[in-house]
Design an enzyme around this catalytic site. Sequence first.
Site, PDB file in Angstrom:
ATOM      1  N   SER A  81       0.799  -1.230   0.000  1.00  0.00           N
ATOM      2  CA  SER A  81       0.000   0.000   0.000  1.00  0.00           C
ATOM      3  C   SER A  81       0.827   1.273   0.000  1.00  0.00           C
ATOM      4  O   SER A  81       0.323   2.340  -0.351  1.00  0.00           O
ATOM      5  CB  SER A  81      -0.952   0.009   1.202  1.00  0.00           C
ATOM      6  OG  SER A  81      -0.240   0.193   2.416  1.00  0.00           O
TER       7      SER A  81
ATOM      8  N   LYS B 209       0.708   4.709   6.739  1.00  0.00           N
ATOM      9  CA  LYS B 209       0.199   5.568   5.669  1.00  0.00           C
ATOM     10  C   LYS B 209       0.924   6.910   5.722  1.00  0.00           C
ATOM     11  O   LYS B 209       1.666   7.208   6.647  1.00  0.00           O
ATOM     12  CB  LYS B 209      -1.311   5.812   5.832  1.00  0.00           C
ATOM     13  CG  LYS B 209      -2.158   4.548   5.897  1.00  0.00           C
ATOM     14  CD  LYS B 209      -2.154   3.765   4.602  1.00  0.00           C
ATOM     15  CE  LYS B 209      -2.942   2.460   4.736  1.00  0.00           C
ATOM     16  NZ  LYS B 209      -2.819   1.620   3.515  1.00  0.00           N
TER      17      LYS B 209
ATOM     18  N   SER C  39      -4.699   0.879  -1.769  1.00  0.00           N
ATOM     19  CA  SER C  39      -4.493   1.280  -0.387  1.00  0.00           C
ATOM     20  C   SER C  39      -5.839   1.499   0.293  1.00  0.00           C
ATOM     21  O   SER C  39      -6.647   2.315  -0.157  1.00  0.00           O
ATOM     22  CB  SER C  39      -3.663   2.572  -0.306  1.00  0.00           C
ATOM     23  OG  SER C  39      -3.588   3.037   1.022  1.00  0.00           O
TER      24      SER C  39
END
Length: 247
Positions: free
Chosen positions: A43, A104, A195
């Site tokens: 991701s 992230k 993602s």
Amino acid sequence: MTVKVEAKPTGLWENIKVIAQALVLAMVIRTVLFQPFTIPSGSMMPTLLVGDYIFVNKFAYGFSKYSLPFSPDLFSGRIFSSEPKRGDIIVIRFPPNPEVDYIKRLVGLPGDRVQIIDGVLYLNAKPVPKVPDGTFNSDYAQDPGQNVPVFRETLDEGVSYETLDQSPVSRGDNTREFIVPEGHYFMMGDNRDNSLDSRFDVGFVPAENLVGRASLIFFSLGNDTSFREIWKWPTNMRWDRLFKRLD
């Protein structure tokens, strides 16, 4: 006259004390300073690859209950807190299930308006510059493939990073406008079409769920190589990624 002789600690007892002290030191470092994490999915490609081993700076934003082993409910919110910066790569606890760690990039701060239009990130109604920057080839068997288009985004703060755009018509390429509430953040993966992030189930991330800022890749194995497969290290080590800083 009786002379009292004080018994000296045995070598075994000294070894036990050294081991105990090392374990306490390791726990303090892991709890307060740095914690190692493994990247299990694609991701965050091309910035982070499957098989990267990273150190996460746990004191970058202060501490919450998620900074501690087993996340004991000793206090709420954050202590010694400091604000993360737009563009930081952050390990978070997945809000719907805080037992799960995600990693992230922070793109939206409290009060920001975030939207994706035709694959372009808009912050507060202003498009983030996105320019072609070559292609990416993955050595990960599942994702994302070969010759994937790479685009470089540059935020107003000067933070610049690469993203992948495998498809111009993925479900995350056009979204509603998200208004980030106070005390929350909007996170996205650099592999934009693969993602699960704040556009989807992750939603807005509470400040309490920030674990720490990714700071360094200290080890990296390609071609789906397990850490236990030591005999494969020489041929599958990504030598150019060792001790690479994550800015």
